[in-house]
Write a protein that holds these residues in place. Structure first.
Motif, mmCIF file in Angstrom:
data_model
loop_
_atom_site.group_PDB
_atom_site.id
_atom_site.type_symbol
_atom_site.label_atom_id
_atom_site.label_comp_id
_atom_site.label_asym_id
_atom_site.label_seq_id
_atom_site.Cartn_x
_atom_site.Cartn_y
_atom_site.Cartn_z
ATOM 1 N N ASN A 81 -33.461 15.577 22.807
ATOM 2 C CA ASN A 81 -32.390 16.499 23.174
ATOM 3 C C ASN A 81 -31.130 15.688 23.473
ATOM 4 O O ASN A 81 -31.186 14.667 24.147
ATOM 5 N N TYR A 92 -39.490 20.967 16.846
ATOM 6 C CA TYR A 92 -38.190 20.762 17.482
ATOM 7 C C TYR A 92 -37.586 19.415 17.083
ATOM 8 O O TYR A 92 -36.671 18.915 17.735
ATOM 9 N N ALA A 125 -26.290 28.783 20.931
ATOM 10 C CA ALA A 125 -27.212 28.875 22.054
ATOM 11 C C ALA A 125 -26.444 29.028 23.357
ATOM 12 O O ALA A 125 -25.420 28.390 23.569
ATOM 13 N N ARG A 179 -36.961 25.180 14.973
ATOM 14 C CA ARG A 179 -37.046 26.237 15.987
ATOM 15 C C ARG A 179 -35.823 26.341 16.892
ATOM 16 O O ARG A 179 -35.679 27.329 17.608
ATOM 17 N N HIS A 180 -34.995 25.321 16.933
ATOM 18 C CA HIS A 180 -33.765 25.346 17.737
ATOM 19 C C HIS A 180 -32.577 25.094 16.823
ATOM 20 O O HIS A 180 -32.147 23.965 16.644
ATOM 21 N N TYR A 204 -35.820 22.531 28.176
ATOM 22 C CA TYR A 204 -36.336 23.800 27.659
ATOM 23 C C TYR A 204 -37.766 24.053 28.135
ATOM 24 O O TYR A 204 -38.623 24.484 27.366
ATOM 25 N N ILE A 253 -27.066 24.208 18.796
ATOM 26 C CA ILE A 253 -28.181 23.264 18.843
ATOM 27 C C ILE A 253 -28.746 23.038 17.448
ATOM 28 O O ILE A 253 -28.713 23.919 16.585
ATOM 29 N N GLU A 267 -32.149 21.201 16.577
ATOM 30 C CA GLU A 267 -33.367 20.500 16.999
ATOM 31 C C GLU A 267 -34.558 21.055 16.225
ATOM 32 O O GLU A 267 -35.217 22.010 16.664
ATOM 33 N N GLN A 300 -29.070 34.192 26.009
ATOM 34 C CA GLN A 300 -29.774 33.683 24.837
ATOM 35 C C GLN A 300 -30.574 34.780 24.130
ATOM 36 O O GLN A 300 -30.906 34.646 22.946
ATOM 37 N N SER A 354 -31.637 31.331 18.061
ATOM 38 C CA SER A 354 -31.823 29.870 18.029
ATOM 39 C C SER A 354 -32.973 29.371 18.904
ATOM 40 O O SER A 354 -33.089 28.181 19.159
ATOM 41 N N GLY A 355 -33.836 30.279 19.350
ATOM 42 C CA GLY A 355 -34.999 29.855 20.116
ATOM 43 C C GLY A 355 -35.031 30.427 21.515
ATOM 44 O O GLY A 355 -34.146 31.173 21.927
#
Length: 198
Positions: A21, A16, A188, A183-184, A105, A178, A180, A139, A144-145
């Motif tokens: 964040n 991430y 989102a 994985r992100h 998260y 996002i 990050e 989501q 996006s995760g």
């Protein structure tokens, strides 16, 4: 879940990313540094950022691999964090000991989520702030995760109920982008929450 996260965090890269964040960092900058508790802090990006900003950081996660990478990141950034591993439903800290608690998260099964949120309220000092950013059920349509189990995605009503003892400062459902780590990435559907302990 422990084996799932140990396997995911065993990758060499920070999945991430190493940066905090964005919402968490923006909100933390508004506060006077004190003691912060970070449940489910994974590879430590948010805890390390808070420590660099002058906070005393108490972080935890269920993953030993996450802890190892968090401590590695802290060493790289030349900061100190306290990081323990264990179950989010049972880990505890003294009541009224934190100026802030942040769930970034931190998606948990319903029974564990409720227990973790109740603990967080107890940990906060009067006037302490709770910061949260999570995915909502929309989501499930994105790549996006986030969990693919709707029971582990959160709604405004759920958060209002969980954090009823707090004074709600912000409760916002929004669509964002996002960026990050691997994985992100992308569109989102999220919820942001800020509450203050009365």
């Amino acid at each position: 879940m422990k084996s799932f996260w140990d396997e995911r965090y065993s990758a060499k890269e920070y999945i991430y990313g190493e940066e905090p964040n964005v919402f968490f960092a923006d909100e933390l900058r508004k506060l006077k540094p004190g003691t912060i508790i970070l449940p489910c802090d994974g590879e430590g990006r948010n805890g390390v950022y808070a420590a660099a900003a002058g906070w005393t950081v108490r972080a935890f996660d269920g993953s030993e691999e996450g802890k190892a990478k968090a401590l590695q990141l802290a060493k790289l950034k030349k900061v100190q964090i306290e990081y323990i591993t264990g179950d989010a439903a049972t880990i505890t800290y003294p009541e009224n000991s934190a100026d802030a608690v942040a769930f970034i998260y931190a998606h948990l099964p319903p029974d564990i989520r409720k227990a973790a949120h109740q603990h967080a309220i107890k940990w906060l000092k009067p006037g302490g702030i709770l910061i949260l950013e999570v995915f909502n059920p929309a989501q499930l349509n994105n790549t996006s995760g986030g969990p693919k189990d709707i029971a582990m995605l959160y709604t405004e009503e759920m958060l209002q109920k969980d954090f009823a003892p707090l004074e709600t400062v912000l409760l916002q459902t929004l669509v964002t982008t996002i960026d990050e780590g691997d994985r992100h990435q992308g569109k989102a559907d999220i919820i942001r929450y800020i509450g203050i302990k009365k």
